[in-house]
Design a protein around this motif. Structure first.
Motif, PDB file in Angstrom:
ATOM      1  N   GLN A 395       0.898  -1.259   0.109  1.00 32.90           N
ATOM      2  CA  GLN A 395       0.130  -0.114  -0.177  1.00 32.90           C
ATOM      3  C   GLN A 395       0.896   1.456  -0.033  1.00 32.90           C
ATOM      4  O   GLN A 395       0.587   2.650  -1.177  1.00 32.90           O
ATOM      5  N   VAL A 396       2.132   1.003   0.597  1.00 32.44           N
ATOM      6  CA  VAL A 396       2.414   2.466   0.634  1.00 32.44           C
ATOM      7  C   VAL A 396       4.163   2.589   1.150  1.00 32.44           C
ATOM      8  O   VAL A 396       4.543   1.608   1.727  1.00 32.44           O
ATOM      9  N   MET A 397       5.223   2.208   0.129  1.00 33.96           N
ATOM     10  CA  MET A 397       6.648   2.618   0.172  1.00 33.96           C
ATOM     11  C   MET A 397       6.975   3.967   1.401  1.00 33.96           C
ATOM     12  O   MET A 397       6.714   4.864   1.057  1.00 33.96           O
ATOM     13  N   VAL A 398       8.388   3.219   2.487  1.00 34.12           N
ATOM     14  CA  VAL A 398       9.148   3.948   3.032  1.00 34.12           C
ATOM     15  C   VAL A 398      10.162   5.296   2.332  1.00 34.12           C
ATOM     16  O   VAL A 398      10.442   4.508   2.398  1.00 34.12           O
ATOM     17  N   ALA A 399       9.667   5.734   1.986  1.00 30.90           N
ATOM     18  CA  ALA A 399      11.168   6.958   1.449  1.00 30.90           C
ATOM     19  C   ALA A 399      11.934   8.127   2.170  1.00 30.90           C
ATOM     20  O   ALA A 399      11.307   8.526   3.102  1.00 30.90           O
ATOM     21  N   SER A 400      12.678   8.471   1.347  1.00 30.02           N
ATOM     22  CA  SER A 400      13.298   9.299   1.978  1.00 30.02           C
ATOM     23  C   SER A 400      14.469  10.799   1.600  1.00 30.02           C
ATOM     24  O   SER A 400      14.208   9.420  -0.130  1.00 30.02           O
ATOM     25  N   ASN A 404      21.363   9.958   5.223  1.00 31.63           N
ATOM     26  CA  ASN A 404      21.458   9.363   6.503  1.00 31.63           C
ATOM     27  C   ASN A 404      19.462   9.239   7.120  1.00 31.63           C
ATOM     28  O   ASN A 404      20.035  10.036   8.478  1.00 31.63           O
ATOM     29  N   LEU A 405      18.742   8.893   6.374  1.00 30.34           N
ATOM     30  CA  LEU A 405      17.059   8.716   6.900  1.00 30.34           C
ATOM     31  C   LEU A 405      17.487   7.561   7.212  1.00 30.34           C
ATOM     32  O   LEU A 405      16.130   6.810   7.695  1.00 30.34           O
ATOM     33  N   LEU A 406      17.508   6.468   7.122  1.00 34.76           N
ATOM     34  CA  LEU A 406      17.792   5.232   7.318  1.00 34.76           C
ATOM     35  C   LEU A 406      17.085   4.554   8.640  1.00 34.76           C
ATOM     36  O   LEU A 406      15.888   4.023   7.957  1.00 34.76           O
ATOM     37  N   GLU A 407      17.710   4.446   9.656  1.00 39.79           N
ATOM     38  CA  GLU A 407      16.996   5.036  10.881  1.00 39.79           C
ATOM     39  C   GLU A 407      15.329   4.730  10.678  1.00 39.79           C
ATOM     40  O   GLU A 407      14.999   4.038  11.705  1.00 39.79           O
ATOM     41  N   GLU A 408      15.234   6.504  10.308  1.00 47.46           N
ATOM     42  CA  GLU A 408      13.758   6.424  10.165  1.00 47.46           C
ATOM     43  C   GLU A 408      13.216   5.906  10.151  1.00 47.46           C
ATOM     44  O   GLU A 408      11.542   6.160  10.174  1.00 47.46           O
ATOM     45  N   ARG A 409      13.550   5.917   8.014  1.00 46.78           N
ATOM     46  CA  ARG A 409      12.841   5.202   7.906  1.00 46.78           C
ATOM     47  C   ARG A 409      11.682   3.487   7.658  1.00 46.78           C
ATOM     48  O   ARG A 409      11.193   3.142   8.324  1.00 46.78           O
ATOM     49  N   LEU A 410      13.114   3.086   8.983  1.00 41.18           N
ATOM     50  CA  LEU A 410      12.934   1.543   9.799  1.00 41.18           C
ATOM     51  C   LEU A 410      12.260   1.254  10.824  1.00 41.18           C
ATOM     52  O   LEU A 410      11.169   0.572  11.043  1.00 41.18           O
ATOM     53  N   LYS A 428      18.273  -0.172   0.945  1.00 42.76           N
ATOM     54  CA  LYS A 428      19.590   0.930   0.865  1.00 42.76           C
ATOM     55  C   LYS A 428      20.054   1.831   1.804  1.00 42.76           C
ATOM     56  O   LYS A 428      19.171   2.774   2.835  1.00 42.76           O
ATOM     57  N   LYS A 429      21.321   2.057   2.664  1.00 39.07           N
ATOM     58  CA  LYS A 429      21.145   3.426   3.377  1.00 39.07           C
ATOM     59  C   LYS A 429      20.814   4.582   2.972  1.00 39.07           C
ATOM     60  O   LYS A 429      20.379   5.401   3.801  1.00 39.07           O
ATOM     61  N   ASN A 430      21.097   5.289   1.741  1.00 38.38           N
ATOM     62  CA  ASN A 430      20.414   5.798   1.342  1.00 38.38           C
ATOM     63  C   ASN A 430      20.103   5.651  -0.387  1.00 38.38           C
ATOM     64  O   ASN A 430      21.176   6.278  -1.536  1.00 38.38           O
ATOM     65  N   PRO A 431      19.301   4.765  -0.738  1.00 43.00           N
ATOM     66  CA  PRO A 431      19.025   4.891  -2.228  1.00 43.00           C
ATOM     67  C   PRO A 431      18.563   6.022  -2.609  1.00 43.00           C
ATOM     68  O   PRO A 431      17.745   7.692  -1.660  1.00 43.00           O
ATOM     69  N   LYS A 432      18.487   6.875  -3.788  1.00 46.55           N
ATOM     70  CA  LYS A 432      18.380   8.053  -4.676  1.00 46.55           C
ATOM     71  C   LYS A 432      16.123   8.080  -4.652  1.00 46.55           C
ATOM     72  O   LYS A 432      15.668   6.809  -4.275  1.00 46.55           O
TER      73      LYS A 432
ATOM     74  N   TYR B 157      22.307  -5.517  -1.275  1.00 44.14           N
ATOM     75  CA  TYR B 157      21.560  -4.338  -0.713  1.00 44.14           C
ATOM     76  C   TYR B 157      23.253  -4.181   0.486  1.00 44.14           C
ATOM     77  O   TYR B 157      24.321  -4.662   0.234  1.00 44.14           O
ATOM     78  N   ASP B 158      22.505  -3.425   1.479  1.00 45.73           N
ATOM     79  CA  ASP B 158      23.434  -2.526   2.425  1.00 45.73           C
ATOM     80  C   ASP B 158      23.074  -3.690   3.609  1.00 45.73           C
ATOM     81  O   ASP B 158      22.253  -4.578   3.449  1.00 45.73           O
TER      82      ASP B 158
END
Lengths: 491, 491
Positions: A395-400, A404-410, A428-432, B157-158
């Motif tokens: 339903q939804v992709m969590v993106a940034s 350096n927002l991997l932790e927030e995404r998780l 990925k740690k820092n996906p585009k 992946y990372d």
């Protein structure tokens, strides 16, 4: 243990060979599936799931339970059930134990199950793979490993009520799958046998003539007649009489007419079958399905174990005139070219008794949905359609948007998962941002929850609608409700 | 064709034998399923469906697609993948074609599928039966044909992000299935190998010592040590050093301590593994699952193809103290008797490359849910519980109180079916009301729609609530809505 060591050595050598393979560019392994089998990719599985859901819903609507049996049976369980087709059974290697064979259909294991557990009535469905060492046909949708979807009613009941329900089920499933027009041909083994008798076919030729009649959907009457006369040694006169009968199609009226037929009415068996066809049609009327059902004297069906009513559903290509219960004499016209059987079944009152040590019979009637052909058609339809088949339900992709927002995404995806939302995050740690959005486009994910420094500061999430590119800030506490609201169809 | 005739004759004789059988009371057929296999009856299937739904929902929540592969593979596809266990593979009889074997797990077919279709990233689940010619164990829930439920993430992946998601999935599934307390043990192949190296195990003994360590969940350390020293020829000193390490359990703190450990830190491999364990635990904290995860140096796992992190979930019997991420040195206490592994998996970065002609690697990590043991537990729970397991979802039974109302019953049930209501009708012309009501009691049907002369005259249906015996007349036009309203949970 010595054999083991050799096995291990062979395994090691093979691994080594595989690793070295890269250098000379040769294939060490034949990278393929076994002959006549195939993998299902996610798109095919999505279609398969949809079809299964329709079929299972129908079976459940009619109150069926389900059972499962092992993929292989003792060889002797299958022996003597399939006539000539026995040669198509896959046997397992005798590795010092029992002689085992892969199941050839679901009906014989069902009968074995009933006898073994002394069950005298049950309404069950069973969806599982069966195995036939057939020559993989040129035609689409014919494999050595394929699914069967069976629905059967076992038990001593009043005539034609369960039989009519089986036809109702075929009607519902084919209507709901939206495969275009179809018709369900009905006949009865007793009518066929009676017909052979009154046409002068010798008793010992019933079976073989019956399998020739079975070819009428694939070859013209002239060729069928030739086979009867030249190969099976039937008299020309008898063949011509059969020819007259097997060209007849109709409804309850045809059964009534044949009950008055001077020749046919001489056979007790035929009369019993014809009376049951009449009764069947009266129930089919109550079930509101007569518009697709035809009493067709050319329907024979291959399997030996049928004892009463038999039926087969065929799809017609577009533009076929609807079948009425009025007599439709003569072979179907050019406009109703059959694209093959998609369901079939019948009554088999003797099979369970073959397994019972005391020969106690359990009357059964059932239907098998020819699911592989239906998959093929649905696949073709999906390819032709502009609409993309989704292979996930995310339903939804969590993106940034920033680094350096991997932790927030998780953290956010955990909130969503814990609330039962179907959600994904890139590994990925820092996906585009672009690659995150592309993934949504490709897999049809409707929403993106975008996190950035500003959003985190404001306690919001930027919710982006992939289709419209519209973006709206949603208070973090309301996100779950908002995702649910916007994807209530998809979930 | 001569062989065919003999087959046919044998079949006929067998049928005859079966029929005659009744008289002397002997079993002609051994009425059984193949050794180590079983049928699932409707009650077991209902439980199975519930468990599958929970698992599939979880896989879908995490965005997985699904694929299917054939039940048999070319024998060479399986060769060299399972080490000693290769002897447990079922082979098919060579019937003049390819050499085929039944799949032994879903991981090797998955790797074959990826290589064959040149897929470099996918997140997929696969639920299907696998086959092992094991000696059917005395323990419950161990069969030669059994289901596996696999979830795997393939792609570059990372580090540790997909690995952590696999553990999150195990956590969600075991929590939702409500099987009591559990813990998930985690270790890493590189830590094991590094540990063996620094303890002085010769290189060529890593594998065999590893499989001895794997027995620690079944035998005490003393016996494991004996096997290492007496059977595998390890020095007593090395064994004792291993003994010290494998008694260690903890969380991120233990990984940190071992990174400082004078001996362990000498191994580059071990350090890489330990750093990854630290990273893994940081993600597990974000996923909120650390309360059940333990870093356990005694976890070894049998399969050869693992290259990195490995894990295994075990259920504890009731009353086990919750596992904290604080170090828990020493073997688990008496109170946490493990009732066996219910999930396991790990990272296998080399398997796909074994199938690729150029050896191109596709890193993979996955988990397999040990569904058969879960079925057994759920079955035991169902037996112990007072609540009856329903095997159908029928909402309403269409019944009649008087004779000669079959037609009216069939009309009404058709209305219900056509509206999507799950409904049943007895296949008798004149069933007794009592036997219709009894059927409802037995199969848990909550409502009965009763027709009688008076109801037909009044245009109503008497709706009876089976549980309370309450009866109320409902206007025929409102029946569908009323049934839906009263069974909104069940449908």
């Amino acid at each position: 243990s010595k054999a083991l060591t050799i096995d291990e050595e062979v395994a090691k050598l093979l691994e080594l060979k595989a690793r070295l393979g890269g250098d000379d560019g040769k294939h060490q392994f034949v990278l393929k599936t076994a002959k006549g089998t195939r993998d299902y990719n996610p798109k095919q599985m999505a279609i398969r799931e949809k079809v299964f859901n329709t079929i299972i819903s129908c079976f459940k609507r009619h109150g069926a339970e389900t059972i499962d049996t092992p993929v292989f049976e003792l060889k002797e369980t299958l022996t003597g059930k399939y006539g000539e087709d026995s040669k198509l059974i896959y046997d397992l290697k005798d590795q010092g134990g029992e002689l085992l064979s892969l199941r050839y259909d679901l009906t014989v294991p069902f009968a074995r199950y009933l006898a073994m557990n002394k069950i005298t009535n049950i309404k069950r469905y069973h969806i599982a793979k069966v195995y036939r060492r057939d020559n993989p046909a040129m035609t689409r949708g014919r494999y050595r490993e394929f699914y069967q979807c069976d629905f059967d009613i076992a038990g001593q009941y009043d005539a034609m009520i369960p039989d009519a329900e089986c036809l109702k089920i075929v009607y519902e499933i084919l209507s709901q799958l939206d495969l275009g027009d179809f018709r369900i041909k009905v006949n009865d083994r007793r009518i066929l046998d009676g017909m052979f008798a009154v046409c002068g076919v010798p008793d010992d030729k019933f079976r073989t003539i019956c399998s020739t009649v079975d070819k009428l959907d694939k070859m013209p009457w002239e060729d069928v007649k030739k086979e009867m006369v030249n190969e099976k040694g039937l008299s020309e006169e008898a063949a011509d009489q059969i020819g007259e009968y097997v060209s007849m199609q109709g409804g309850m009226d045809l059964a009534e007419r044949l009950l008055q037929d001077q020749k046919m009415s001489q056979s007790k068996q035929a009369c019993a079958g014809l009376s049951d066809i009449k009764l069947l049609f009266s129930y089919l009327q109550l079930f509101q399905v007569t518009d697709k059902v035809v009493f067709d004297l050319s329907l024979a069906r291959g399997l030996d174990y049928y004892t009463g009513i038999i039926y087969e559903a065929v799809l017609s290509q577009a533009g076929v005139a609807p079948v009425s219960t009025e007599a439709q004499n003569g072979p179907p016209g050019e406009e109703s070219v059959s694209v093959g059987s998609v369901a079939g079944g019948g009554r088999y009152d003797g099979l369970v008794g073959m397994f019972d040590p005391k020969g106690r019979k359990v009357p059964c009637v059932g239907v098998s949905i020819g699911i592989e052909r239906i998959f093929s058609i649905m696949e073709q339809k999906a390819e032709a359609s502009a609409e993309k088949v989704r292979t996930t339900e995310v339903q939804v992709m969590v993106a940034s948007a920033q680094k350096n927002l991997l932790e927030e995404r998780l953290k956010l995806v955990t909130e969503l998962w814990n609330a039962g939302i179907k959600a994904e995050v890139m590994y990925k740690k820092n996906p585009k941002l672009l690659s995150q959005l592309q993934h949504c486009e490709e897999s049809g994910i409707p929403l993106v929850a975008i996190l950035g420094e500003q959003e985190l500061k404001d306690g919001v999430v930027k919710l982006r609608v992939v289709a419209t590119r519209e973006e709206v800030d949603i208070c973090r506490a309301d996100l779950i409700e908002e995702v649910r609201r916007r994807t209530s169809d998809a979930s």
